[in-house]
Write a protein that holds these residues in place. Sequence first.
Motif, PDB file in Angstrom:
ATOM      1  N   ASP A   1       0.813  -1.222   0.000  1.00  0.00           N
ATOM      2  CA  ASP A   1       0.000   0.000   0.000  1.00  0.00           C
ATOM      3  C   ASP A   1       0.843   1.268   0.000  1.00  0.00           C
ATOM      4  OD1 ASP A   1      -2.481  -1.283  -0.171  1.00  0.00           O
ATOM      5  OD2 ASP A   1      -2.631  -1.502   2.003  1.00  0.00           O
ATOM      6  N   ASP A   2       1.897   1.306   0.816  1.00  0.00           N
ATOM      7  CA  ASP A   2       2.757   2.495   0.858  1.00  0.00           C
ATOM      8  C   ASP A   2       3.517   2.687  -0.446  1.00  0.00           C
ATOM      9  OD1 ASP A   2       1.942   3.167   3.403  1.00  0.00           O
ATOM     10  OD2 ASP A   2       3.656   2.223   4.392  1.00  0.00           O
ATOM     11  N   THR A   3       3.931   1.591  -1.072  1.00  0.00           N
ATOM     12  CA  THR A   3       4.636   1.677  -2.351  1.00  0.00           C
ATOM     13  C   THR A   3       3.704   2.219  -3.428  1.00  0.00           C
ATOM     14  OG1 THR A   3       6.087  -0.150  -1.737  1.00  0.00           O
ATOM     15  CG2 THR A   3       5.946   0.377  -4.078  1.00  0.00           C
ATOM     16  N   LYS A   4       2.493   1.725  -3.470  1.00  0.00           N
ATOM     17  CA  LYS A   4       1.499   2.196  -4.443  1.00  0.00           C
ATOM     18  C   LYS A   4       1.200   3.679  -4.242  1.00  0.00           C
ATOM     19  CE  LYS A   4      -3.369   1.837  -4.692  1.00  0.00           C
ATOM     20  NZ  LYS A   4      -4.606   1.088  -4.531  1.00  0.00           N
ATOM     21  N   LYS A   5       0.931   4.069  -3.003  1.00  0.00           N
ATOM     22  CA  LYS A   5       0.595   5.472  -2.727  1.00  0.00           C
ATOM     23  C   LYS A   5       1.796   6.380  -2.999  1.00  0.00           C
ATOM     24  CE  LYS A   5      -2.038   8.261   0.442  1.00  0.00           C
ATOM     25  NZ  LYS A   5      -2.871   8.270   1.627  1.00  0.00           N
ATOM     26  N   GLY A   6       2.981   5.926  -2.651  1.00  0.00           N
ATOM     27  CA  GLY A   6       4.184   6.710  -2.921  1.00  0.00           C
ATOM     28  C   GLY A   6       4.411   6.910  -4.402  1.00  0.00           C
ATOM     29  N   LEU A   7       4.150   5.894  -5.195  1.00  0.00           N
ATOM     30  CA  LEU A   7       4.316   6.003  -6.642  1.00  0.00           C
ATOM     31  C   LEU A   7       3.270   6.951  -7.227  1.00  0.00           C
ATOM     32  CD1 LEU A   7       5.971   5.124  -9.052  1.00  0.00           C
ATOM     33  CD2 LEU A   7       4.530   3.097  -9.240  1.00  0.00           C
ATOM     34  N   LEU A   8       2.061   6.907  -6.734  1.00  0.00           N
ATOM     35  CA  LEU A   8       1.043   7.862  -7.185  1.00  0.00           C
ATOM     36  C   LEU A   8       1.459   9.288  -6.845  1.00  0.00           C
ATOM     37  CD1 LEU A   8      -2.238   5.959  -6.253  1.00  0.00           C
ATOM     38  CD2 LEU A   8      -1.548   6.688  -8.552  1.00  0.00           C
TER      39      LEU A   8
ATOM     40  N   PHE B   1      -5.799   1.136 -13.356  1.00  0.00           N
ATOM     41  CA  PHE B   1      -4.446   1.575 -13.730  1.00  0.00           C
ATOM     42  C   PHE B   1      -4.174   1.273 -15.202  1.00  0.00           C
ATOM     43  CE2 PHE B   1      -2.587   0.829  -9.195  1.00  0.00           C
ATOM     44  CZ  PHE B   1      -3.123   2.029  -8.781  1.00  0.00           C
ATOM     45  N   PRO B   2      -3.532   2.212 -15.905  1.00  0.00           N
ATOM     46  CA  PRO B   2      -3.098   1.902 -17.273  1.00  0.00           C
ATOM     47  C   PRO B   2      -1.896   0.960 -17.239  1.00  0.00           C
ATOM     48  CG  PRO B   2      -2.461   4.133 -16.658  1.00  0.00           C
ATOM     49  CD  PRO B   2      -3.269   3.587 -15.521  1.00  0.00           C
ATOM     50  N   PRO B   3      -1.656   0.246 -18.330  1.00  0.00           N
ATOM     51  CA  PRO B   3      -0.561  -0.735 -18.355  1.00  0.00           C
ATOM     52  C   PRO B   3       0.806  -0.157 -17.995  1.00  0.00           C
ATOM     53  CG  PRO B   3      -1.966  -1.016 -20.270  1.00  0.00           C
ATOM     54  CD  PRO B   3      -2.429   0.226 -19.570  1.00  0.00           C
ATOM     55  N   PHE B   4       1.102   1.070 -18.439  1.00  0.00           N
ATOM     56  CA  PHE B   4       2.419   1.632 -18.128  1.00  0.00           C
ATOM     57  C   PHE B   4       2.612   1.845 -16.635  1.00  0.00           C
ATOM     58  CE2 PHE B   4      -0.197   5.408 -19.114  1.00  0.00           C
ATOM     59  CZ  PHE B   4       0.020   6.200 -17.995  1.00  0.00           C
ATOM     60  N   PHE B   5       1.550   2.188 -15.912  1.00  0.00           N
ATOM     61  CA  PHE B   5       1.674   2.389 -14.477  1.00  0.00           C
ATOM     62  C   PHE B   5       1.817   1.054 -13.751  1.00  0.00           C
ATOM     63  CE2 PHE B   5       0.230   3.201 -10.139  1.00  0.00           C
ATOM     64  CZ  PHE B   5       1.011   4.295  -9.819  1.00  0.00           C
ATOM     65  N   ILE B   6       1.120   0.048 -14.236  1.00  0.00           N
ATOM     66  CA  ILE B   6       1.243  -1.290 -13.638  1.00  0.00           C
ATOM     67  C   ILE B   6       2.689  -1.773 -13.742  1.00  0.00           C
ATOM     68  CG2 ILE B   6       0.562  -3.720 -13.875  1.00  0.00           C
ATOM     69  CD1 ILE B   6      -2.222  -2.644 -14.767  1.00  0.00           C
ATOM     70  N   GLU B   7       3.311  -1.581 -14.914  1.00  0.00           N
ATOM     71  CA  GLU B   7       4.712  -1.984 -15.085  1.00  0.00           C
ATOM     72  C   GLU B   7       5.626  -1.270 -14.097  1.00  0.00           C
ATOM     73  OE1 GLU B   7       6.448  -1.816 -18.966  1.00  0.00           O
ATOM     74  OE2 GLU B   7       4.663  -2.652 -19.907  1.00  0.00           O
ATOM     75  N   VAL B   8       5.404   0.031 -13.920  1.00  0.00           N
ATOM     76  CA  VAL B   8       6.235   0.803 -12.992  1.00  0.00           C
ATOM     77  C   VAL B   8       5.999   0.351 -11.554  1.00  0.00           C
ATOM     78  CG1 VAL B   8       6.708   3.120 -12.090  1.00  0.00           C
ATOM     79  CG2 VAL B   8       6.336   2.800 -14.522  1.00  0.00           C
TER      80      VAL B   8
ATOM     81  N   LEU C   1       9.894   4.230 -14.879  1.00  0.00           N
ATOM     82  CA  LEU C   1       9.235   5.431 -14.377  1.00  0.00           C
ATOM     83  C   LEU C   1       9.362   6.564 -15.388  1.00  0.00           C
ATOM     84  CD1 LEU C   1       7.773   6.996 -12.127  1.00  0.00           C
ATOM     85  CD2 LEU C   1      10.024   7.501 -11.153  1.00  0.00           C
ATOM     86  N   ALA C   2      10.550   6.774 -15.925  1.00  0.00           N
ATOM     87  CA  ALA C   2      10.763   7.841 -16.916  1.00  0.00           C
ATOM     88  C   ALA C   2       9.886   7.616 -18.143  1.00  0.00           C
ATOM     89  CB  ALA C   2      12.237   7.903 -17.307  1.00  0.00           C
ATOM     90  N   LYS C   3       9.828   6.389 -18.625  1.00  0.00           N
ATOM     91  CA  LYS C   3       9.005   6.081 -19.796  1.00  0.00           C
ATOM     92  C   LYS C   3       7.518   6.282 -19.489  1.00  0.00           C
ATOM     93  CE  LYS C   3      12.277   2.765 -21.698  1.00  0.00           C
ATOM     94  NZ  LYS C   3      12.605   1.336 -21.851  1.00  0.00           N
ATOM     95  N   ALA C   4       7.081   5.855 -18.315  1.00  0.00           N
ATOM     96  CA  ALA C   4       5.675   5.998 -17.944  1.00  0.00           C
ATOM     97  C   ALA C   4       5.283   7.468 -17.823  1.00  0.00           C
ATOM     98  CB  ALA C   4       5.399   5.273 -16.627  1.00  0.00           C
ATOM     99  N   MET C   5       6.181   8.294 -17.303  1.00  0.00           N
ATOM    100  CA  MET C   5       5.884   9.718 -17.175  1.00  0.00           C
ATOM    101  C   MET C   5       5.751  10.363 -18.556  1.00  0.00           C
ATOM    102  SD  MET C   5       8.263  10.501 -13.838  1.00  0.00           S
ATOM    103  CE  MET C   5       8.092  12.255 -13.818  1.00  0.00           C
ATOM    104  N   VAL C   6       6.560   9.936 -19.503  1.00  0.00           N
ATOM    105  CA  VAL C   6       6.456  10.452 -20.872  1.00  0.00           C
ATOM    106  C   VAL C   6       5.123  10.040 -21.482  1.00  0.00           C
ATOM    107  CG1 VAL C   6       7.384  10.234 -23.212  1.00  0.00           C
ATOM    108  CG2 VAL C   6       8.930  10.619 -21.297  1.00  0.00           C
ATOM    109  N   VAL C   7       4.780   8.763 -21.384  1.00  0.00           N
ATOM    110  CA  VAL C   7       3.521   8.277 -21.950  1.00  0.00           C
ATOM    111  C   VAL C   7       2.338   8.984 -21.300  1.00  0.00           C
ATOM    112  CG1 VAL C   7       2.005   6.258 -22.131  1.00  0.00           C
ATOM    113  CG2 VAL C   7       4.437   6.040 -22.629  1.00  0.00           C
ATOM    114  N   ASP C   8       2.348   9.106 -19.990  1.00  0.00           N
ATOM    115  CA  ASP C   8       1.259   9.762 -19.276  1.00  0.00           C
ATOM    116  C   ASP C   8       1.139  11.214 -19.702  1.00  0.00           C
ATOM    117  OD1 ASP C   8      -0.787   9.611 -17.097  1.00  0.00           O
ATOM    118  OD2 ASP C   8       0.483  11.188 -16.249  1.00  0.00           O
TER     119      ASP C   8
END
Length: 191
Positions: free
Chosen positions: A38-45, A125-132, A163-170
């Motif tokens: 839970d903390d990892t998920k919330k921190g990533l968000l 969640f979109p696929p890119f976020f799931i991967e991250v 993370l860098a790739k997901a931020m670009v896609v997002d």
Amino acid sequence: MATKFTIASQALIKVGGTPITTFDGTDRQSVVVSNLYDDTKKGLLYYTFWNFATHKVQLSSLVETPTDPNFTYAYQLPGDYVRVKGVFDSAGGFRTDYAVENNKIYATHNPLYLEYIREMDESNFPPFFIEVLISKLAFEVCEGVTGVGTLNDRLGREFESKLAKAMVVDGQETPPQNILGEGHLVKARLG
């Protein structure tokens, strides 16, 4: 469709563990992943202003009077709040005269509109976020599950790359917005 258990299982597989179907297990990997998920998920968000997790609402004013004389109104943050992206008045003007304290926003305007990053169910969640999230979780649980830290370097690099790739896609999902109006020099030149 992703669930917290499929995401956790994929992270565990990355570090040599086995899939799980519940966080109630008493084995080492279940205990580690259930405590960190839970903390990892919330921190990533919280890392960035993810477009897919952005939500806008009008906040309801509380009857509470702010103790800080710089603010007139108090508002309760939504239950799924992770991070403020922006605060706006009724005219759509961006406001910077607010403070976030104790799960509330204190401000000088009423009504107040909040754009924020929200906590969401994994199925949204979109696929890119799931991967991250899988990469980040694998990085976080690695030493606790394996007892060895050497895999952490590779997992850390993999997480940063994803993370860098997901931020670009997002970021590509929302067109750029003009945040500044015409300046006085442009208005003077154009009449």
